[in-house]
Design a protein around this motif. Structure first.
Motif, mmCIF file in Angstrom:
data_model
loop_
_atom_site.group_PDB
_atom_site.id
_atom_site.type_symbol
_atom_site.label_atom_id
_atom_site.label_comp_id
_atom_site.label_asym_id
_atom_site.label_seq_id
_atom_site.Cartn_x
_atom_site.Cartn_y
_atom_site.Cartn_z
ATOM 1 N N ALA A 128 0.859 -1.190 0.000
ATOM 2 C CA ALA A 128 0.000 0.000 0.000
ATOM 3 C C ALA A 128 0.890 1.232 0.000
ATOM 4 N N TYR A 129 0.380 2.286 -0.610
ATOM 5 C CA TYR A 129 1.049 3.604 -0.594
ATOM 6 C C TYR A 129 2.525 3.520 -0.977
ATOM 7 N N TYR A 162 4.193 -8.269 -7.613
ATOM 8 C CA TYR A 162 2.972 -7.577 -7.180
ATOM 9 C C TYR A 162 1.949 -8.588 -6.636
ATOM 10 N N ARG A 163 1.698 -8.548 -5.348
ATOM 11 C CA ARG A 163 0.750 -9.440 -4.651
ATOM 12 C C ARG A 163 1.021 -10.920 -4.968
ATOM 13 N N TYR A 193 3.349 8.412 -2.974
ATOM 14 C CA TYR A 193 2.128 7.805 -3.504
ATOM 15 C C TYR A 193 0.898 8.631 -3.136
ATOM 16 N N ARG A 225 -6.863 5.540 4.851
ATOM 17 C CA ARG A 225 -7.553 4.249 4.672
ATOM 18 C C ARG A 225 -8.965 4.311 5.251
ATOM 19 N N LYS A 228 -11.434 5.871 2.938
ATOM 20 C CA LYS A 228 -11.766 5.204 1.669
ATOM 21 C C LYS A 228 -12.299 3.792 1.805
ATOM 22 N N SER A 240 -9.220 -4.850 -1.598
ATOM 23 C CA SER A 240 -9.282 -4.803 -3.065
ATOM 24 C C SER A 240 -9.711 -6.162 -3.587
ATOM 25 N N PHE A 242 -10.077 -6.919 -6.937
ATOM 26 C CA PHE A 242 -9.382 -7.225 -8.190
ATOM 27 C C PHE A 242 -7.956 -6.692 -8.142
ATOM 28 N N ASN A 244 -4.894 -4.595 -9.978
ATOM 29 C CA ASN A 244 -4.809 -3.508 -10.948
ATOM 30 C C ASN A 244 -4.160 -4.064 -12.214
ATOM 31 N N TYR A 267 -0.021 4.355 -13.742
ATOM 32 C CA TYR A 267 1.361 4.366 -13.261
ATOM 33 C C TYR A 267 2.183 3.590 -14.271
ATOM 34 N N PRO A 276 -5.632 1.730 -12.463
ATOM 35 C CA PRO A 276 -6.377 1.287 -11.274
ATOM 36 C C PRO A 276 -7.706 0.630 -11.663
ATOM 37 N N TRP A 279 -10.852 2.558 -10.872
ATOM 38 C CA TRP A 279 -11.264 3.581 -11.836
ATOM 39 C C TRP A 279 -12.080 2.957 -12.961
ATOM 40 N N GLU A 282 -15.466 2.074 -11.660
ATOM 41 C CA GLU A 282 -16.279 3.293 -11.455
ATOM 42 C C GLU A 282 -16.804 3.810 -12.798
ATOM 43 N N GLN A 300 -14.725 3.521 -2.838
ATOM 44 C CA GLN A 300 -13.600 2.873 -3.527
ATOM 45 C C GLN A 300 -14.179 1.670 -4.268
ATOM 46 N N ALA A 301 -14.298 1.833 -5.591
ATOM 47 C CA ALA A 301 -15.030 0.840 -6.379
ATOM 48 C C ALA A 301 -14.295 -0.499 -6.517
HETATM 49 N N1 EPU Z 1 -9.915 5.287 -8.452
HETATM 50 C C1 EPU Z 1 -11.084 5.728 -8.995
HETATM 51 N N2 EPU Z 1 -12.253 5.245 -8.491
HETATM 52 C C2 EPU Z 1 -12.303 4.360 -7.491
HETATM 53 C C3 EPU Z 1 -11.082 3.890 -6.923
HETATM 54 C C4 EPU Z 1 -9.896 4.378 -7.426
HETATM 55 O O1 EPU Z 1 -11.115 6.541 -9.909
HETATM 56 O O2 EPU Z 1 -13.403 3.975 -7.097
HETATM 57 C C5 EPU Z 1 -8.646 5.803 -9.004
HETATM 58 C C6 EPU Z 1 -8.231 7.126 -8.418
HETATM 59 O O3 EPU Z 1 -7.758 7.917 -9.478
HETATM 60 C C7 EPU Z 1 -7.048 6.835 -7.514
HETATM 61 C C8 EPU Z 1 -6.484 5.597 -8.163
HETATM 62 O O4 EPU Z 1 -7.612 4.908 -8.728
HETATM 63 O O5 EPU Z 1 -6.155 7.880 -7.525
HETATM 64 C C9 EPU Z 1 -5.823 4.659 -7.192
HETATM 65 O O6 EPU Z 1 -6.700 4.417 -6.110
HETATM 66 P P1 EPU Z 1 -6.129 4.012 -4.659
HETATM 67 O O7 EPU Z 1 -5.064 4.935 -4.259
HETATM 68 O O8 EPU Z 1 -7.291 3.844 -3.740
HETATM 69 O O9 EPU Z 1 -5.397 2.648 -4.929
HETATM 70 P P2 EPU Z 1 -5.823 1.345 -5.693
HETATM 71 O O10 EPU Z 1 -4.900 1.159 -6.819
HETATM 72 O O11 EPU Z 1 -7.286 1.363 -5.999
HETATM 73 C C10 EPU Z 1 -4.171 -0.120 -4.311
HETATM 74 C C11 EPU Z 1 -4.184 -1.411 -3.560
HETATM 75 C C12 EPU Z 1 -4.798 -1.224 -2.175
HETATM 76 C C13 EPU Z 1 -3.992 -0.170 -1.426
HETATM 77 C C14 EPU Z 1 -4.048 1.129 -2.238
HETATM 78 C C15 EPU Z 1 -3.217 2.222 -1.616
HETATM 79 C C16 EPU Z 1 -4.354 -3.144 -5.255
HETATM 80 C C17 EPU Z 1 -5.222 -4.186 -5.893
HETATM 81 N N3 EPU Z 1 -4.927 -2.405 -4.291
HETATM 82 O O12 EPU Z 1 -5.532 0.225 -4.570
HETATM 83 O O13 EPU Z 1 -4.681 -2.450 -1.483
HETATM 84 O O14 EPU Z 1 -4.530 0.055 -0.129
HETATM 85 O O15 EPU Z 1 -3.501 0.867 -3.563
HETATM 86 O O16 EPU Z 1 -1.874 1.958 -1.789
HETATM 87 O O17 EPU Z 1 -3.189 -3.035 -5.605
HETATM 88 C C18 EPU Z 1 -5.781 -4.456 -0.908
HETATM 89 O O18 EPU Z 1 -4.898 -5.048 -1.533
HETATM 90 O O19 EPU Z 1 -6.710 -5.090 -0.339
HETATM 91 C C19 EPU Z 1 -5.773 -3.008 -0.850
HETATM 92 C C20 EPU Z 1 -6.729 -2.312 -0.242
#
Ligand code: EPU
Length: 342
Positions: A128-129, A162-163, A193, A225, A228, A240, A242, A244, A267, A276, A279, A282, A300-301
Motif C-alpha cells: 500500500a502507498y 505484485y501481490r 504515492y 484508509r 476510503k 481490493s 481485483f 490492478n 502508473y 487502477p 477507476w 467506477e 472505492q469501487a
Molecule cells: N480510483 C477511482 N475510483 C475508485 C477507486 C480508485 O477513480 O473507485 C482511481 C483514483 O484515481 C485513484 C487511483 O484509482 O487515484 C488509485 O486508487 P487508490 O489509491 O485507492 O489505490 P488502488 O490502486 O485502488 C491499491 C491497492 C490497495 C492499497 C491502495 C493504496 C491493489 C489491488 N490495491 O488500490 O490495497 O490500499 O492501492 O496503496 O493493488 C488491498 O490489496 O486489499 C488493498 C486495499
C-alpha cells in the motif's frame, strides 16, 4: 497447544463475513504443535488461513483449515541504523506496524491498517502507498509439508512480485512459521504515492520535514484508509477485490481515446502501464451499487462488500462476474480477482 474443532463456524474467520463452516479446524500456537501434526492424515483439501482478509469462501469447506496462533515479536539484533525483528506468523500485521512506529523504526508505516496476519503478509506480498512488505522481509521461515522439515528462504528466493510469491504457487507446500524483518532507524519516509503528503498537511512539492516520525506517517495512512475503505469488523469485505491490470502503452492510448477529456489515472511500470481497476469499475457505473446483499463500496469501487451482512458467496460471485463482463465490454480488459476463492 493444538486446538481441534469440528464443523467450525468460519464467519468470524473471514472478513467478508461469509457464513460457512469447515469440517476440521486446527489451530496451533507453537512450532512444536505444528510439527506434531500428521499431514498425511489430514482430511483434504488442506488450507492454511491467516486473518481471512483476502479470501472468499465459495461454500462450506469440506477439508481441514489450519491457522497459526504463533504470536511473538523478538528483536534479534540492532545497531545505530537498523533493527532485525523476528515475528510469529499469527501476529496481526498491524500490531507489528504499531510496534515499529512506537519504536521509531521505518519500513512498515505505509502498510499500517492492512488487515491480516504476518504469515499471510509474506505469502501475499501485501502492499500500500508505494510500499510492499517484500522490501523489509529478510528471511521467511517455513515448514515444508512435503519433505517434513523446517526450511528458510531469503527474500530474494521468494519470487516476490505484485501481490505474488512462490508460496502462492506451491499448493500449500510451505507453512510459514515466522518472518524476519529488517527495519531502519534512519529517517526514510516514502510519501510519493497518492495523497499521503496531503494527508500530512504538506504541499505536493514541499520538502518533507526532518522531524517527521514513522508514527506520524502511520497515523496519516490510517486516516486515508479510514476515509476510503470499509471498517474491518463492521462491513464485510476483503479489501481490493481485483488486481490492478497492467496493459501495453498502445492499449492505454486506446482507453484514453474511449474517454475523451478524462484523465485516465495510471502508473508506468516495467512491463507497461498499470491502470487502477477501481477507476475502470467506477467508469462502468458500479461505484456504490448494490446487487442483492452484495455491493460495490461507495468510496472505492475496487472493494466489493457484504452490504447487509447476509450475502451468500454466490451473490458476491455473481457481482464479480457482472463487473468483469462490463469492464471487458467497455474497455477490453479482463480483470482478475486479487481475492483468493476457496
Ligand atoms: N480510483 C477511482 N475510483 C475508485 C477507486 C480508485 O477513480 O473507485 C482511481 C483514483 O484515481 C485513484 C487511483 O484509482 O487515484 C488509485 O486508487 P487508490 O489509491 O485507492 O489505490 P488502488 O490502486 O485502488 C491499491 C491497492 C490497495 C492499497 C491502495 C493504496 C491493489 C489491488 N490495491 O488500490 O490495497 O490500499 O492501492 O496503496 O493493488 C488491498 O490489496 O486489499 C488493498 C486495499
Amino acid at each position: 497447544m493444538l486446538k481441534k474443532e469440528y464443523g467450525k463456524d468460519l464467519s468470524r474467520l473471514n472478513t467478508f463475513g461469509m457464513k460457512v463452516t469447515a469440517r476440521y479446524f486446527y489451530e496451533y500456537d507453537s512450532l512444536a504443535d505444528l510439527l506434531d501434526l500428521d499431514f498425511e492424515e489430514l482430511a483434504r483439501p488442506v488450507k492454511h488461513i491467516g486473518g481471512g482478509s483476502n479470501l472468499l469462501f465459495t461454500g462450506d469447506f469440506r477439508g481441514t483449515i489450519l491457522h497459526s496462533a504463533v504470536r511473538f515479536m523478538e528483536v534479534l539484533s540492532q545497531d545505530a541504523s537498523s533493527v532485525t525483528v523476528s515475528v510469529g506468523s499469527g501476529v496481526v500485521f498491524d500490531e507489528f506496524c504499531a510496534r515499529a512506529a512506537e519504536n521509531g523504526w521505518w519500513g512498515v508505516e505505509n502498510l499500517s491498517l492492512i488487515p491480516g496476519e504476518v504469515g499471510a503478509s509474506a505469502v501475499q506480498n501485501i502492499g500500500a502507498y508505494g510500499a510492499e512488505v517484500k522490501d523489509v522481509i529478510r528471511t521467511v521461515f517455513a515448514y515444508d509439508t512435503r519433505e517434513g522439515e523446517m526450511v528458510h528462504f531469503d527474500a530474494s528466493d521468494c519470487a516476490y512480485a505484485y501481490r505474488d510469491s512462490r508460496f502462492k504457487h506451491e499448493d500449500g507446500r510451505y507453512i510459514i512459521t515466522h518472518v524476519v524483518f529488517s527495519l531502519s532507524k534512519q529517517w526514510s519516509p516514502r510519501l510519493d504515492y497518492g495523497n499521503l503528503k496531503a494527508a500530512l498537511g504538506l504541499e505536493p512539492d514541499a520538502p518533507v520535514p526532518s522531524s517527521l516520525t514513522p508514527m506520524q506517517v502511520r497515523e496519516a495512512v490510517i486516516r486515508v484508509r479510514n476515509e476510503k475503505l470499509p471498517e474491518v469488523g463492521k462491513v464485510g469485505s476483503a479489501g481490493s477485490f481485483f488486481k490492478n491490470p497492467v496493459v501495453s502503452r498502445e492499449k492505454y492510448e486506446q482507453i484514453c481515446a474511449l474517454v475523451p477529456g478524462v484523465r485516465v489515472p495510471h502508473y508506468d511500470v516495467a512491463d507497461g502501464v498499470k491502470i487502477p481497476a477501481g477507476w475502470l469499475i467506477e467508469q462502468c457505473g458500479w461505484k456504490g451499487r448494490r446487487s442483492g446483499n452484495a455491493g460495490v463500496w461507495g468510496k472505492q469501487a475496487l472493494v466489493l462488500v457484504n452490504a447487509t451482512g447476509q450475502a451468500e458467496p454466490e451473490e458476491i460471485i455473481r457481482l464479480e462476474k457482472q463487473i468483469v463482463v462490463s469492464v471487458r465490454d467497455r474497455f477490453g480488459i479482463s480483470l482478475e480477482p486479487e481475492v483468493e476463492h476457496i
